[in-house]
Design an enzyme around this catalytic site. Structure first.
Site, mmCIF file in Angstrom:
data_model
loop_
_atom_site.group_PDB
_atom_site.id
_atom_site.type_symbol
_atom_site.label_atom_id
_atom_site.label_comp_id
_atom_site.label_asym_id
_atom_site.label_seq_id
_atom_site.Cartn_x
_atom_site.Cartn_y
_atom_site.Cartn_z
ATOM 1 N N HIS A 2 -3.530 -5.347 0.899
ATOM 2 C CA HIS A 2 -3.264 -5.707 2.287
ATOM 3 C C HIS A 2 -3.596 -7.184 2.463
ATOM 4 O O HIS A 2 -4.505 -7.715 1.820
ATOM 5 C CB HIS A 2 -4.126 -4.886 3.243
ATOM 6 C CG HIS A 2 -3.721 -3.457 3.363
ATOM 7 N ND1 HIS A 2 -2.557 -3.068 3.971
ATOM 8 C CD2 HIS A 2 -4.333 -2.316 2.943
ATOM 9 C CE1 HIS A 2 -2.450 -1.748 3.940
ATOM 10 N NE2 HIS A 2 -3.521 -1.264 3.316
ATOM 11 N N CYS A 7 0.831 -1.198 0.000
ATOM 12 C CA CYS A 7 0.000 0.000 0.000
ATOM 13 C C CYS A 7 0.873 1.258 0.000
ATOM 14 O O CYS A 7 1.543 1.537 -0.981
ATOM 15 C CB CYS A 7 -0.978 -0.030 1.171
ATOM 16 S SG CYS A 7 -2.363 1.115 0.968
#
Length: 504
Positions: free
Chosen positions: A442, A332
């Site tokens: 994630h 991310c």
């Protein structure tokens, strides 16, 4: 039967509220009751995307897993994600509604938040037999009682009996229990039906005189003393817990995780600690990066400020140099940092505008102010670079990010089948070039075959034999920990207050 509510509050943060709620969810769901967890307001940087594509705190996800149900945004109707300068992103029913400072939230927005809490509580009560509610911090914050949205105000709203849990490991357990009772008014005190002492190490006989005296002082029973169990390995909710994880394990393979000042979703790294031969080291400014076998740059609540931190501390230069020899992987915000630059000329994330990235991947991330991407995602590894032997492997994860990433002369990591990835319209996610790779997914290391492939590369670099793909120690350990947690609570706590509640 009509729905009943029991609430777990703590004498302090990290007293054990989250795990006791998980244990009660496990115990009573196994007894045949329909059980759901609930936390009205949570402040956490560890969050998750539900199947509804809504964002909630990771603790309620674990508790739902313990109850054997799918997590829902109604289990955590208000989530506060700290950003900077006493400002938090406010997420209501799983969707961001804006950034607010303390006064804006507590004064101007409190009524809206309370209505969302009431709506979610009623939703759960209409569908479950037992709602196990988790408080936040301590109910004895007397400066905040009139603005409470997480403790006694919720107990009254839900008509819930309260179990107070106290952490003996940090010392002063009896003072913390007595002090909590003393600072509550009679209306609030009357909700507390028992006390649990958590994280005990030692001889229970020595503790008994104190237990007897605290029962006299408070007028409520101590329902149990829960032993500290080193075998329990459950995800942490608060980044403060990272202080205990400076170096875990003594494996020959050392994975360095950059401890960004604004680190978030650090549970992404948890599965690596269950890999044989692997130990995880948290890297801060001034720490040595030598003798590492891989570097991971995790998520962050502010990519630009943490990227500046890497440059100012010299960590950026060290990571760039080491990328020639060892794998560097970004998740991310960590993926965004690996590119040539991060552009935020509109000041959507910070006032710094465009910031140079690490330049390890030929891509550029732009913050446009188009809103946050919240999605459960899955796709297929394309292959190439570090992951040349994993092409065609299916992976899943979840996305929680702002900004879009445009690739230059570099190969994407994942062909996205569901989700957004680099661009809002989906297609591809991440990038890979030689030793360097990154993704917006994630939970990427929660995919067993992906994780095992990655750690096998590190094993081979160390001259160790690669491991088979036959057993996922992380998944097995998580299941064991939930079962073990329930067993500890059943064996060491009087559950009659909950049992009596369910009989009425």
């Amino acid at each position: 039967m009509s729905s009943r509510c029991i609430m777990v509050q703590g004498t302090s943060s990290s007293a054990g509220k989250s795990v006791l709620v998980a244990a009660l969810c496990r115990i009573f769901s196994r007894r045949g009751y329909r059980v759901a967890p609930f936390k009205s307001q949570n402040m956490s940087l560890n969050s998750f995307t539900t199947s509804e594509n809504r964002e909630i705190a990771i603790a309620q996800v674990l508790q739902a897993e313990a109850a054997g149900i799918e997590p829902s945004h109604h289990m955590n109707p208000v989530l506060l994600k700290p950003k900077e300068d006493f400002t938090s992103q406010v997420i209501v029913h799983g969707r961001p509604v804006g950034n607010m400072n303390f006064n804006e939230y507590q004064v101007d927005f409190r009524g809206t938040a309370l209505e969302a809490i009431k709506e979610s509580l009623e939703y759960l009560k209409s569908r479950y037999d037992l709602i196990v509610i988790e408080g936040a911090g301590s109910p004895a914050e007397i400066n905040m009682r009139d603005r409470d949205l997480a403790n006694m105000e919720i107990a009254h709203l839900a008509d819930a009996d309260v179990i107070l849990v106290a952490d003996i490991d940090r010392g002063g357990v009896f003072a913390s229990i007595a002090g909590t009772f003393m600072l509550l008014d009679e209306r609030d005190r009357s909700r507390i039906k028992g006390v649990v002492i958590n994280k005990f190490r030692g001889n229970l006989d020595i503790l008994m005189p104190g237990i007897e005296r605290i029962e006299e002082i408070t007028g409520v029973p101590v329902l149990g003393v829960l032993p500290y169990d080193e075998a329990l390995r459950l995800p942490e909710e608060d980044s403060a817990s990272l202080a205990d994880r400076k170096y875990r394990g003594k494996g020959k393979i050392k994975v360095g995780v950059i401890r960004l000042p604004r680190i978030s979703n650090f549970t992404d790294i948890d599965p690596l600690e269950y890999e044989e031969d692997v130990s995880v080291k948290l890297i801060e400014a001034g720490d040595s990066l030598h003798n590492l076998d891989a570097i991971i740059i995790p998520g962050t609540r502010n990519t630009i400020k943490d990227l500046i931190h890497l440059h100012e501390t010299g960590l950026a230069h060290e990571i760039m140099e080491l990328s020639q020899d060892i794998p560097v992987f970004g998740i991310c915000g960590g993926f965004q940092m690996l590119g040539r630059r991060v552009v935020d000329d509109g000041g959507h994330e910070s006032a710094h505008g465009t910031v140079e990235g690490l330049g390890l991947l030929d891509c550029e991330t732009v913050f446009t102010g188009d809103g946050k991407i919240i999605s459960q995602s899955h796709g297929e590894i394309i292959g190439g670079g570090l992951f040349h032997g994993l092409g065609g492997e299916t992976v899943e994860g979840y996305e929680l990010h702002e900004g879009t990433t445009v690739l230059g002369d570099v190969k994407p990591l994942i062909r996205v089948e569901k989700g957004s990835g680099n661009l809002r319209d989906g297609g591809f996610d991440g990038a890979v070039d030689g030793n360097v790779a990154g993704t917006y997914f994630h939970g990427i290391f929660h995919n067993f075959r992906f994780r095992r492939y990655f750690t096998n590369i590190l094993r081979e670099q160390r001259g160790l034999e690669p491991l088979d793909y036959d057993r996922d120690d992380f998944r097995d350990s998580r299941r064991f920990s939930l079962d073990r947690l329930a067993e500890i609570v059943e064996n060491n706590m009087d559950l009659s207050p909950v049992e009596e509640l369910l009989k009425n």
